[in-house]
Design an enzyme around this catalytic site. Sequence first.
Site, short mmCIF file in Angstrom:
data_model
loop_
_atom_site.label_atom_id
_atom_site.label_comp_id
_atom_site.label_asym_id
_atom_site.label_seq_id
_atom_site.Cartn_x
_atom_site.Cartn_y
_atom_site.Cartn_z
N SER A 135 9.96 41.77 -14.98
CA SER A 135 10.90 40.64 -15.00
C SER A 135 12.15 40.97 -15.81
O SER A 135 12.11 41.74 -16.77
CB SER A 135 10.20 39.43 -15.61
N TYR A 160 17.19 38.08 -12.17
CA TYR A 160 17.87 36.79 -12.22
C TYR A 160 19.36 37.10 -12.33
O TYR A 160 19.77 37.89 -13.19
CB TYR A 160 17.48 35.98 -13.45
N THR A 186 15.28 36.78 -7.56
CA THR A 186 14.70 35.43 -7.66
C THR A 186 15.80 34.39 -7.53
O THR A 186 16.78 34.43 -8.28
CB THR A 186 13.94 35.26 -8.98
N LYS A 276 12.94 36.37 -3.59
CA LYS A 276 11.77 35.63 -4.07
C LYS A 276 12.17 34.19 -4.41
O LYS A 276 13.16 33.95 -5.10
CB LYS A 276 11.20 36.33 -5.31
N HIS A 300 7.72 29.51 -7.64
CA HIS A 300 7.78 29.97 -9.03
C HIS A 300 6.53 29.56 -9.81
O HIS A 300 6.59 29.23 -10.99
CB HIS A 300 9.04 29.43 -9.72
#
Length: 410
Positions: A135, A160, A186, A276, A300
């Site tokens: 992440s 992100y 994402t 995603k 999520h």
Amino acid sequence: MQRRFPNPRDLAPLMNFKKPDLNAKRRRLSEALTIADLRAIAQRRTPKAAFDYTEGAAEAEISITRARQAFEDIEFHPAILRDVSRVDTGWEVLGKRVELPFGIAPTGFTRMMHAEGEVAGASAAAAAGIPFSLSTMGTTSVEDVAAAGGPTGRNWFQLYMWKDRERSMALVDRAAKAGFDTLLVTVDVPVAGARLRDKRNGFSIPPQLTAGTVINAIPRPEWWINFLTTEPLAFASLSKWSGTVGELLDTMFDPTVTYDDLRWIKEQWPGKLVVKGVQTVDDAKRLAALGVDGITLSNHGGRQLDRAPIPFHLLPEVAREVGKDTEVHLDTGIMSGADIVASIALGARFTLIGRAYLYGLMAGGRDGVDRAIGILGEQIARTMRLLGVTSLDELEPGHVTQLQRLVPRG
């Protein structure tokens, strides 16, 4: 009925006592037969704030409850009299073979769950022949994750998009140079979801210690010792931050991101691109037209919009609409190998596990992650055999019926 005194020689084969295992961690992990068992161990061994960060979802936590319920509300349709002495649980995902049809999802703040953090996840995934996703909010650098996976590791980077585009793409560039082959963009976090457990627990960066925090940690000395004697906890992609996780998300993430930004990211990234957080059929079709390599149906883990669509319910229609041209992946709510088999049967090419992996991590570090992967792998193989199939390619929609519980009113 005649009776006689038992002969010790006759009793001996019937009384094979199990040898005691003096290794406490190995003993408790071997006794865990399901992901729920690992969750129970994790809850006993992890302070409340860290456990709740993993366990919790947004607002009333309806989305995650519904997602898990959806997997329970299925009916399998097995075929009989098939030779299932050998089964193949792997196939190609995004151009490379995986040994199991699931990978480890990107999770933030992972070293708070256990000091081994992403290193445990990446090394366990490499050993199992499945991808590991790091992440943007991970607590281990891209370079260290690449090293943990070694030459056989397959790593994906989850992005992100920040308001600072240059900083975002610097991270992407680092991931590419470290050998990450897939970018997970994402798209369901324009702002942070209301994660009420974190607010109530004072879960922040760095953690805010209260009397309750300390009291809750006292019965968990191993976690506490590991936390204090290892590298200070921080997001590997950030310099520093003081505030709650939600405040960090609201400060960092950009609510203006559009399809044009996604097209621009696609041009920058040299590997496979997966989007995603897809939650409608229309968005899935638009992304397929854009030429992405895969989409992940996900809300999520219920941590953003509460009462969001259930990804598993969306799966059949999305697979019909775009599955021939674009790989369809799925996450949210997966707690067993049977959940994964049902997803593959209904059109998913791949699935991701988040909480299931973290329960294993909290239960026993790297060994716990190995156990979580092992449990799911065993369940997948057993479910396939009981359905009468020997490969993932043989799974098809006729093997599964989604039973109805939430039906829209006319």
